[in-house]
Motif scaffolding. Structure first.
Motif, PDB file in Angstrom:
ATOM      1  N   GLY C 139      23.982 -37.540  31.016  1.00  0.00           N
ATOM      2  CA  GLY C 139      25.231 -37.442  30.445  1.00  0.00           C
ATOM      3  C   GLY C 139      25.249 -36.129  31.101  1.00  0.00           C
ATOM      4  N   GLU C 140      24.702 -36.090  29.497  1.00  0.00           N
ATOM      5  CA  GLU C 140      24.586 -34.131  29.006  1.00  0.00           C
ATOM      6  C   GLU C 140      24.269 -33.710  30.041  1.00  0.00           C
ATOM      7  N   THR C 141      22.500 -33.538  30.473  1.00  0.00           N
ATOM      8  CA  THR C 141      22.227 -33.091  31.460  1.00  0.00           C
ATOM      9  C   THR C 141      23.119 -32.014  32.854  1.00  0.00           C
ATOM     10  N   LYS C 142      23.793 -33.579  33.280  1.00  0.00           N
ATOM     11  CA  LYS C 142      24.995 -33.001  34.045  1.00  0.00           C
ATOM     12  C   LYS C 142      25.471 -32.212  34.029  1.00  0.00           C
ATOM     13  N   ARG C 143      26.400 -32.178  32.687  1.00  0.00           N
ATOM     14  CA  ARG C 143      27.295 -31.611  32.335  1.00  0.00           C
ATOM     15  C   ARG C 143      26.573 -30.173  32.043  1.00  0.00           C
ATOM     16  N   MET C 144      25.359 -29.925  31.705  1.00  0.00           N
ATOM     17  CA  MET C 144      24.649 -28.243  31.120  1.00  0.00           C
ATOM     18  C   MET C 144      24.241 -27.751  32.794  1.00  0.00           C
ATOM     19  N   GLY C 145      24.178 -28.628  34.050  1.00  0.00           N
ATOM     20  CA  GLY C 145      23.881 -28.567  35.333  1.00  0.00           C
ATOM     21  C   GLY C 145      25.169 -27.985  36.192  1.00  0.00           C
ATOM     22  N   ILE C 146      26.269 -29.328  35.610  1.00  0.00           N
ATOM     23  CA  ILE C 146      27.560 -27.858  36.380  1.00  0.00           C
ATOM     24  C   ILE C 146      27.310 -26.817  35.537  1.00  0.00           C
ATOM     25  N   ALA C 147      27.446 -26.270  34.350  1.00  0.00           N
ATOM     26  CA  ALA C 147      27.706 -25.349  33.501  1.00  0.00           C
ATOM     27  C   ALA C 147      26.938 -24.215  33.856  1.00  0.00           C
ATOM     28  N   ARG C 148      25.976 -24.555  34.487  1.00  0.00           N
ATOM     29  CA  ARG C 148      24.282 -22.976  34.737  1.00  0.00           C
ATOM     30  C   ARG C 148      25.315 -22.582  36.017  1.00  0.00           C
ATOM     31  N   ALA C 149      25.325 -24.089  36.643  1.00  0.00           N
ATOM     32  CA  ALA C 149      25.826 -23.391  38.641  1.00  0.00           C
ATOM     33  C   ALA C 149      28.026 -22.219  37.819  1.00  0.00           C
ATOM     34  N   LEU C 150      28.320 -23.191  37.138  1.00  0.00           N
ATOM     35  CA  LEU C 150      29.579 -22.779  37.061  1.00  0.00           C
ATOM     36  C   LEU C 150      29.643 -21.287  36.410  1.00  0.00           C
ATOM     37  N   VAL C 151      29.024 -20.739  35.691  1.00  0.00           N
ATOM     38  CA  VAL C 151      28.517 -19.441  35.364  1.00  0.00           C
ATOM     39  C   VAL C 151      28.728 -18.675  36.254  1.00  0.00           C
ATOM     40  N   LEU C 152      27.796 -18.398  37.125  1.00  0.00           N
ATOM     41  CA  LEU C 152      27.792 -18.073  38.641  1.00  0.00           C
ATOM     42  C   LEU C 152      29.230 -18.325  38.961  1.00  0.00           C
ATOM     43  N   GLU C 153      30.411 -18.382  39.081  1.00  0.00           N
ATOM     44  CA  GLU C 153      31.437 -18.723  39.882  1.00  0.00           C
ATOM     45  C   GLU C 153      31.433 -18.707  41.584  1.00  0.00           C
ATOM     46  N   PRO C 154      30.634 -19.425  41.793  1.00  0.00           N
ATOM     47  CA  PRO C 154      30.459 -19.899  43.186  1.00  0.00           C
ATOM     48  C   PRO C 154      31.494 -19.939  44.023  1.00  0.00           C
ATOM     49  N   GLU C 155      30.901 -18.841  45.669  1.00  0.00           N
ATOM     50  CA  GLU C 155      32.383 -19.352  46.248  1.00  0.00           C
ATOM     51  C   GLU C 155      32.920 -20.490  47.208  1.00  0.00           C
ATOM     52  N   VAL C 156      31.041 -21.012  47.059  1.00  0.00           N
ATOM     53  CA  VAL C 156      31.271 -22.147  47.476  1.00  0.00           C
ATOM     54  C   VAL C 156      29.801 -23.006  47.026  1.00  0.00           C
ATOM     55  N   LEU C 157      30.514 -24.505  46.020  1.00  0.00           N
ATOM     56  CA  LEU C 157      29.453 -24.504  45.524  1.00  0.00           C
ATOM     57  C   LEU C 157      29.175 -26.033  46.246  1.00  0.00           C
ATOM     58  N   PHE C 158      28.295 -26.822  46.015  1.00  0.00           N
ATOM     59  CA  PHE C 158      27.327 -28.312  46.662  1.00  0.00           C
ATOM     60  C   PHE C 158      27.623 -29.301  45.367  1.00  0.00           C
ATOM     61  N   LEU C 159      27.418 -30.162  44.915  1.00  0.00           N
ATOM     62  CA  LEU C 159      27.654 -30.713  44.085  1.00  0.00           C
ATOM     63  C   LEU C 159      27.082 -32.497  44.525  1.00  0.00           C
TER      64      LEU C 159
END
Lengths: 237, 269, 215
Positions: C139-159
């Motif tokens: 669960g923590e790994t997934k949350r870290m993955g989300i943070a890792r994507a989020l800092v990039l402020e993507p215009e399109v985000l795929f999960l």
């Protein structure tokens, strides 16, 4: 038995009172092997990474060649290089025979296949998801490759240490192309060979002990690195 | 990782420091000369006098001459007169001079099973060894010592090849002596190496010496600069002339091994 | 604002069998798009093709009303990102994992620190920033993955399957994170998932893949 013990005692004495000549020999050993290793890394890591990550025609052949070259007999390398560098050989104009540079070249030839082959196997062990994750986070292909190398770092460091072990212990090739010239191309292993020939077992053994200590340190580092790598790999799973 | 790279970087800096640029010449010689310590005793005098640094590469006689032929040395200092004269005739070398000599001896097991002790002629001794079937260890490495040994078999009228008592070591003198010691065998050795290591060879003893055929002439010659333009002919000749000069000769005569034995008798003409 | 992601006439074959044929759709409005479908229906492949990490056999992808999008267009690649089900953790600290995308974009260290710490705070992992990321729970790994994507402020985000093999507690956390992202970023978020409850809680639009067709 008492003879062995006596030799050993004298050897320890020689180490404790390291004279200038002995120090010079040890220093040259480190210099030659260190430089060779560094250049072997510069050649071997990119080569191993390339072979590990890219699919191209003849890739299997390159891997097989690298694996074979890992076990190249040093004497054969020495002989080949001697014939190349000899004044009557094709590269004679470089006047490299019987110089430390020739010894470095010989050791690069011995070391880089080890670095490349082990880097290759370390790189292919990196999970493919690392490459994808790095790409999806916006890495250029160069940055992606660099990330994969970084993930393979423990395997690569083990490769480097294995290569260092090989070049430090090597005598056949550097004896032929270096010539064991006193104060110029004389290193630990060639001195040991020569002093044994002369019957100077004490000096040979003293150097043998120094060499053994260096090997011991190298192997201990290798053990630590691998242990750390294994621990992290377990955490991964 | 960063520290590791740092250390490697330091090594590189050290390694890239230029290797010395003084005037040097390269002499190829035989392992027995190098191991005797003669050159490291006399050469510093020459280097001090002329400012020429002499690098010594030691090989078996065959390889030492070959090095000169290929132009990988500037001069050679060896002890296989026939090979030397042949190479001279072929034009690979010029200006050969006798420098000094020492002699060969035959050593063997203390009980001397072939009974060669007290004989006058070397060929006779070799015949007896062959006829008694006692083990004999040959250097078998194309060294000067090996050449001399083959010559002696020829004089004795015996072809030792393929004989069960004839062991070919393919090693240097010291190792060959050690093998003889272990195997309780006869062998031909130069006196210098024997004197240096005999205290470790408890089962061997000197059994035959003194036949003039066993004298071992050392000679020096320069690589022909017309064959190899790059050789330092001028400096090589400086060394040759110095070796046969009064100063060089007396230094050779005064050289002693660590047990105080004189190993080389100067005889330059 | 025009069409931000357009998928036209995509074909993809897997081992000679069609995975999807002639799939088209376009995304223009911000919000969370839920992509559902049975196992093996090609949800992951669809996301990877949209994120330019895999090539379709036919058809093309366009972003931001541009020409055909190609993976070598690094500037475009840096406006979108995809979080894999396995995340793909780098063997280093949590902080450095999350900083990765910013670092390769050449951000300054103090800016990186600020953004990464904010993102870690947001997913509730700030206290673990110096820990090796491989030691985190799923669960923590997934949350870290989300943070890792989020800092990039993507215009399109795929999960891709953000809650697969995650316990209910972490699923709830991830749910609330995504709802907050939706409010914070004016982005298109496309989520492939099996989890109906999760889909209901987060989704604005629903897409369905089945038998090689997109509905």
């Amino acid at each position: 038995m008492s003879f062995l013990l006596e030799s050993f005692k004298q050897a320890v004495n020689l180490i404790l009172n390291l004279d200038r000549e002995l120090l010079q020999i040890i220093f040259l050993s480190l210099k030659v092997s260190g430089t060779a290793l560094l250049l072997a890394i510069v050649i071997g890591v990119p080569l191993g990474t390339f072979v590990g990550l890219k699919r191209f025609v003849g890739r299997e052949v390159v891997i097989t060649i690298l694996n074979t070259f890992m076990g190249l007999p040093p004497v054969v390398v020495g002989l080949f290089l001697y014939l190349m560098l000899s004044r009557s050989g094709p590269l004679g104009f470089l006047t490299l025979l019987y110089t430390p540079t020739a010894m470095i070249i010989a050791q690069i030839i011995l070391a880089f296949p080890i670095v490349a082959a082990l880097t290759h196997s370390a790189v292919v062990r990196v999970p493919p998801i690392i490459k994808l994750a790095s790409k999806s986070l916006g890495a250029t292909s160069f940055q992606t490759t660099f990330t994969v190398i970084k993930e393979a770092r423990y395997g690569i460091m083990a490769a480097v240490i294995a290569a260092l072990g090989r070049v430090m212990a090597e005598v056949g090739a550097i004896l032929i192309v270096g010539g064991n010239i006193a104060g110029y191309t004389r290193v630990m292993t060639t001195t040991i060979a020569m002093e044994t020939d002369k019957g100077n077992f004490e000096l040979a053994m003293a150097l043998g002990i120094v060499l053994l200590l260096i090997s011991l340190i190298i192997n201990f580092c290798m053990f630590l690195i691998q242990k750390k790598g294994v621990r992290e790999a377990q955490q991964w799973g | 990782m960063k520290k590791f790279l740092g250390i490697l970087f330091i090594i590189l800096i050290f390694a890239s420091m230029a290797f010395s640029a003084e005037k040097t010449i390269l002499i190829s010689t035989t392992t027995s000369v190098e191991n005797s310590g003669l050159l490291s005793y006399i050469l510093p005098h020459f280097e001090k006098k002329t400012g020429i640094k002499v690098y010594v590469v030691a090989r078996g006689t065959g390889a030492a001459i070959e090095m000169g032929k290929r132009g990988d040395a500037d001069l050679v200092f060896v002890h296989a007169k026939e090979l030397e004269l042949e190479a001279l005739k072929q034009g690979y070398f010029i200006n050969r001079h006798d420098v000094c000599y020492n002699d060969f001896i035959v050593v063997g097991p203390k009980n001397d099973p072939a009974g060669i002790k007290g004989l006058k002629r070397a060929s006779e001794a070799f015949k007896k060894i062959a006829n008694s079937g006692s083990l004999f260890v040959s250097r078998a490495d194309k060294s000067g010592t090996h050449m001399k040994e083959l010559k002696l078999w020829e004089f004795a009228g015996i072809n030792p090849k393929e004989q069960s008592w004839y062991l070919e070591a393919g090693q240097g003198m010291e190792k060959t002596l050690r093998i003889s010691n272990e195997k309780q065998a006869y062998t031909l050795t130069d006196r210098g190496t024997w004197l240096a290591v005999k205290h470790r060879l408890e089962d061997l003893t000197l059994l035959f010496e003194g036949d003039p055929i066993l004298f071992n002439q050392y000679g020096v010659m320069a690589v022909n600069p017309q064959r190899h333009k790059h050789v330092r002919y001028k400096e090589a000749m400086q060394l040759i002339n110095w070796l046969i000069s009064k100063e060089g000769q007396s230094l050779i005569g005064s050289f002693k091994d660590k047990n105080g034995n004189q190993l080389f008798i100067p005889n330059a003409k | 604002m025009g069409v931000r992601l357009n998928v036209s006439n995509i074909y993809k074959y897997y081992n000679g069998k069609p995975l999807f044929e002639n799939c088209s759709c376009s995304f223009d409005r911000s919000g969370v798009y839920i992509l559902m479908g049975p196992n093996g229906s090609g949800k992951s492949t669809f996301l990877r093709i949209c994120a330019l990490l895999e090539n379709p056999d036919r058809g093309e992808i366009n972003y931001f009303d541009g020409n055909r999008a190609l993976p070598k267009d690094i500037n475009l690649m840096r406006r979108i990102t995809l979080l894999f089900p396995e995340v793909g953790v780098f063997n280093t600290t949590v902080f450095k994992n999350v900083a990765y995308g910013l670092k390769i974009r050449g951000f300054k260290n103090n800016k990186i620190k600020e953004k990464v710490e904010e993102a870690l705070q947001f997913v509730g992992l700030l206290h673990k920033k110096e820990q090796n990321a491989l030691t985190l729970s799923t669960g923590e790994t997934k949350r870290m993955g989300i943070a890792r994507a989020l800092v990039l402020e993507p215009e399109v985000l795929f999960l891709d399957e953000p809650t697969a093999s995650v316990d209910w507690k972490n699923t709830e956390i991830i749910e609330s994170i995504i709802i907050q992202i939706k409010q914070r970023l004016n982005s298109i978020i496309i989520i492939a998932t099996h989890d109906k409850e999760f889909a209901m809680a987060t989704g604005d639009f629903l897409l369905y893949i089945r038998d090689g067709r997109l509905y």
